[in-house]
Write a protein that holds these residues in place. Sequence first.
Motif, PDB file in Angstrom:
ATOM      1  N   UNK A  92       0.808  -1.220   0.000  1.00  0.00           N
ATOM      2  CA  UNK A  92       0.000   0.000   0.000  1.00  0.00           C
ATOM      3  C   UNK A  92       0.836   1.262   0.000  1.00  0.00           C
ATOM      4  N   UNK A  93       1.908   1.266   0.789  1.00  0.00           N
ATOM      5  CA  UNK A  93       2.750   2.463   0.855  1.00  0.00           C
ATOM      6  C   UNK A  93       3.471   2.706  -0.468  1.00  0.00           C
ATOM      7  N   UNK A  94       3.976   1.639  -1.095  1.00  0.00           N
ATOM      8  CA  UNK A  94       4.649   1.827  -2.381  1.00  0.00           C
ATOM      9  C   UNK A  94       3.673   2.310  -3.446  1.00  0.00           C
ATOM     10  N   UNK A  95       2.442   1.821  -3.389  1.00  0.00           N
ATOM     11  CA  UNK A  95       1.426   2.271  -4.355  1.00  0.00           C
ATOM     12  C   UNK A  95       1.147   3.764  -4.191  1.00  0.00           C
ATOM     13  N   UNK A 140       4.260  10.373  -6.976  1.00  0.00           N
ATOM     14  CA  UNK A 140       5.319  10.732  -7.927  1.00  0.00           C
ATOM     15  C   UNK A 140       4.756  10.838  -9.334  1.00  0.00           C
ATOM     16  N   UNK A 141       3.863   9.922  -9.689  1.00  0.00           N
ATOM     17  CA  UNK A 141       3.243   9.944 -11.020  1.00  0.00           C
ATOM     18  C   UNK A 141       2.429  11.216 -11.233  1.00  0.00           C
ATOM     19  N   UNK A 142       1.824  11.726 -10.142  1.00  0.00           N
ATOM     20  CA  UNK A 142       0.969  12.908 -10.248  1.00  0.00           C
ATOM     21  C   UNK A 142       1.739  14.220 -10.273  1.00  0.00           C
ATOM     22  N   UNK A 151       3.558   4.418 -20.787  1.00  0.00           N
ATOM     23  CA  UNK A 151       2.483   3.481 -20.462  1.00  0.00           C
ATOM     24  C   UNK A 151       1.621   4.041 -19.336  1.00  0.00           C
ATOM     25  N   UNK A 152       0.395   3.498 -19.155  1.00  0.00           N
ATOM     26  CA  UNK A 152      -0.480   3.988 -18.085  1.00  0.00           C
ATOM     27  C   UNK A 152       0.131   3.780 -16.704  1.00  0.00           C
ATOM     28  N   UNK A 153      -0.416   4.519 -15.757  1.00  0.00           N
ATOM     29  CA  UNK A 153       0.136   4.496 -14.396  1.00  0.00           C
ATOM     30  C   UNK A 153       0.194   3.092 -13.819  1.00  0.00           C
ATOM     31  N   UNK A 154      -0.884   2.337 -13.918  1.00  0.00           N
ATOM     32  CA  UNK A 154      -0.937   1.029 -13.267  1.00  0.00           C
ATOM     33  C   UNK A 154       0.092   0.077 -13.876  1.00  0.00           C
ATOM     34  N   UNK A 155       0.339   0.200 -15.183  1.00  0.00           N
ATOM     35  CA  UNK A 155       1.350  -0.653 -15.830  1.00  0.00           C
ATOM     36  C   UNK A 155       2.741  -0.267 -15.332  1.00  0.00           C
ATOM     37  N   UNK A 156       2.971   1.033 -15.199  1.00  0.00           N
ATOM     38  CA  UNK A 156       4.255   1.483 -14.662  1.00  0.00           C
ATOM     39  C   UNK A 156       4.470   0.931 -13.254  1.00  0.00           C
TER      40      UNK A 156
END
Length: 309
Positions: A18-21, A27-29, A60-65
Amino acid sequence: MIRFIGLRVLQAVPVLVGSTFVIYALVFALPGDPIVALFGDRTPNPAVAARLREQYHLDQPFIIQYLHYLGGVVRGDFGTSFTGEPVADILARTFPVTLRLAALALVLEITVGVTLGLVSGLRAGGPFDASVLVLSLLVISVPVFVLALVAQDVFGVWLGWTRPTVGQGAPIQDLLLPAAALAAIGAAEIVRVTRATVADTARMDFVRFAAAKGMSRGHVARVHVLRNSLIPVVTLLGTNFGTMLAGATVVEGVFNVPGVGRTLYQAIIRGEGPTVVSLVTVMVVVYLVVGLVVDLLYAVLDPRIRHAS
């Protein structure tokens, strides 16, 4: 005990994921294009920029990254910084320095905090107790970066007792002043918590009975008062260690310590997402390990906790 440890390790797994997500999402935002920032004032070649985006999965999309990153972490691969250096090499170079700084700060925090708290609690209501409470409140009210700057100016520049900045290789003698600045607030909190628990424990019947049996005051204080007052202190120490890792970012910047904190700050400025997430992930892992050690200390100090689990 094995079951106790196993349960704590299993509880740490969803916390880590959860923390890494959350970290990766933050960071992505962040606004801006990290590839463009990598080239500074120069305009990147479109083909080179496209290749770099593909290399770091930025196309690539966020979830794939995130899944790419998580898979790499599971394999022990923390990725590569935008400068081409493996993040694992950056960690190998900087993390031991931060760990030495945090460990030294923790030793100072325990030594000063528990000692002053114990003496203050045993002399509750006296002038020494009042002085310690006022001083600890003053230290807690000052931000860590102010403490670091004041310590640097007073002890490093004016008095010349130590180097104002950390030298090559970060020797222990150069880390004493940054460690003291990093430990000051935590030590003040430990003083207040230790003082309160010691003062309460010293009034309990089993302590009075031990003193009535003819045991020395020092023996009663060490064996009966201090040990039974340590669980709140151990809890605070575990929390403070995580706070130290965060505060190290500021302290390392002030004293020019070549550790994870300063590297993390520089990576944030450059927008290096993989480096930022990997460095913070390692800090989270260390924090979880410290939490596990704290739980084990609970079981050592009070066996009822172990059996209740």
